[in-house]
Design an enzyme around this catalytic site. Sequence first.
Site, PDB file in Angstrom:
ATOM      1  N   CYS A   1       0.685  -1.166   0.115  1.00  0.00           N
ATOM      2  CA  CYS A   1       0.039   0.036   0.102  1.00  0.00           C
ATOM      3  C   CYS A   1       0.916   1.330  -0.003  1.00  0.00           C
ATOM      4  CB  CYS A   1      -0.959   0.073   1.211  1.00  0.00           C
ATOM      5  SG  CYS A   1      -2.380   1.375   1.173  1.00  0.00           S
TER       6      CYS A   1
ATOM      7  N   CYS B   1      -2.033   4.058   6.944  1.00  0.00           N
ATOM      8  CA  CYS B   1      -3.015   4.258   7.997  1.00  0.00           C
ATOM      9  C   CYS B   1      -2.785   3.330   9.101  1.00  0.00           C
ATOM     10  CB  CYS B   1      -4.327   3.931   7.492  1.00  0.00           C
ATOM     11  SG  CYS B   1      -4.821   4.662   5.960  1.00  0.00           S
TER      12      CYS B   1
ATOM     13  N   CYS C   1      -4.821   0.026   9.963  1.00  0.00           N
ATOM     14  CA  CYS C   1      -4.706  -0.949   8.939  1.00  0.00           C
ATOM     15  C   CYS C   1      -4.658  -2.400   9.470  1.00  0.00           C
ATOM     16  CB  CYS C   1      -3.765  -0.893   7.846  1.00  0.00           C
ATOM     17  SG  CYS C   1      -4.006  -1.937   6.446  1.00  0.00           S
TER      18      CYS C   1
END
Length: 624
Positions: free
Chosen positions: A343, A347, A350
């Site tokens: 990714c 975040c 996650c």
Amino acid sequence: MEEFLLVLAFHTFFFLSTILPIFNRVLVSISHRLGEKRGLKGQSHRLKFTPLEDACLEHGPQVLRRPATFAALHDWSLKSLCKRFPNWEILVHRYTASGPRKEEMTVRDLADNLMTCNAKTLELPEKLQGELPRAAVEQLREERGEWGEQAALLFIGGGGPLSTTRLHADPAHNVYYQVQGQKRWFLFPPSEAPFLYPVSRGNVAFMTPLGHDQIVHGDVGDHPLASAARGGLVVTLNPGDVLVIPPMWFHAVVNLGQPTDPVVGLAFNSIGLGKAFRAHFGFALTAFGHPRVLWRRWWSGTVDDPLLRSCRTLAQCEMTGRREKTTKAIIPVSVNIFPSRKCNYSCGFCFHTSKTENLASLEDTYRALRMLRDAGMEKLNIAGGEPFLHPRYLAAVCKFAKEELHVAVTLISNGSLIKRTWLQRYGQYVDVLGLSVDSFVERTNQLIGRGTGKHLPHIARVAAWAQEEGIRLKVNTVVNKYNWEEDMNEGIAGLNPVRWKVFQVLVLEGENSGQNGDLRDATKFVISDEQFAAFVERHRQQPTIVPEDNSVMQDSYLLVDEEWRFLACSGGVKRPTDSILDVGVEKALEQAEWDADTFFSRGGVYEWNRPADETCGENEALAW
């Protein structure tokens, strides 16, 4: 005893009123007296309904959840019917400013006009007649001497108030099979007829003036006696569910979803008279004394044995012309694949982190997806990681899933890498695009780890591009420490998604627990159940909100990693199963600990296909 005699008198005069309308005045008098017996003093109360699953009924309506294989339903979806029978003409009801009118149109034209048209037809193409569940046809044929001629009715309409019925009752069994979309049913037992203002229509159906709005909102308005009705039940059917309604049970229905969302259902019942008189008295008596004994005396076991048992058999039968069998297999209706963990965002909460940078090969992907489709997969959701880090792979998989497997395709992305050219070229193979939007404040997004301050403008652009390409938009929001107090109503309304999934931040050992080498520490983002509930309550006005707390999330999703292993998430730990490429889907599913009941109860099945007028274009090479 007085109430018993009053109800018996009501059904006596009700039957006589079908011949001599003068008895209607007597019916009104009896109904008002019964209302007084139940404490109704002229005031109007709201109708109340209990979920059908929570009601203890031995001989009442029966709902069977997902009893048949979901793959069998694909051939009867509206999109499939349009492809298979494009010139099939149906008599439809078209709703105009001057009122409804009947006209004939092809099923394809009906699909293009769901906002103003719906249809109910007995005239099925010969090929469709051959695909009806034989268990239903044969059983109802055996009962013909008792019930009259058997019929199969196909219902097609869109969501919303146009596709509704007033509260009514039929003097025959009704076995309803939900094919596509969602339909909500409101039911009252026959003993409540004195309070529902029934009017006979040739003894085939007993209509009431209680319309959709009054039933749905529970506001009886100008019909105060209805507020004395007891035993109201409500049930929502998802694709594959079956509802069995005994004779003389009052019911009203409404299609759920947007006006352009197809809702398709198949009903088996019997037409003809014969038993209306016995229906009036037999069902009136079931509310008193010893209902089990009275039921069997009046109906000679017809309802309890064998028809109800055969209905259960019907519900377990696969509806397809190719094969018909009883199955208890786990059906992977909706599958979420993570072909890569990589990714471009970071975040903090996650729960599927970048522990590897592996990407599943296209060869393995095609093989695994075929296996999943053959096991019953109807929707493929591609997530990550960020799937748009691999745009060529993503395009190939979407195209394969739509053109070869004929399943719905949905994507989940943070949106940052989506290009307009990709959507223009390959958007035709995508039904729903889900965008991750946790806040409409850039500073909050940065605290979460979602971008560097330029996340929201691009989200708005991507949403507009998706709309241009006819792709349904979904929004995913993870409620956490930094956004649970935010008011997102204006921002969500601006995006106007068809579905807004609101999740509570979830901690999974081995991914984001902050321990034993986990790449994320989501404990810093955790909120209480009360804080999550407060966020949901603040946004109740959003019509498409679908909140899911941790108890709902953990076991209700079928997750598949880049090695084609299901990921069991119960107990706060993510555990991979054996790969479906090695042991097959069925065996891997047995290890997955998937809670199918929670999946369906949380609304996991919804209208996930593109609008009916959007179809895949010509086959084209994957070009860049």
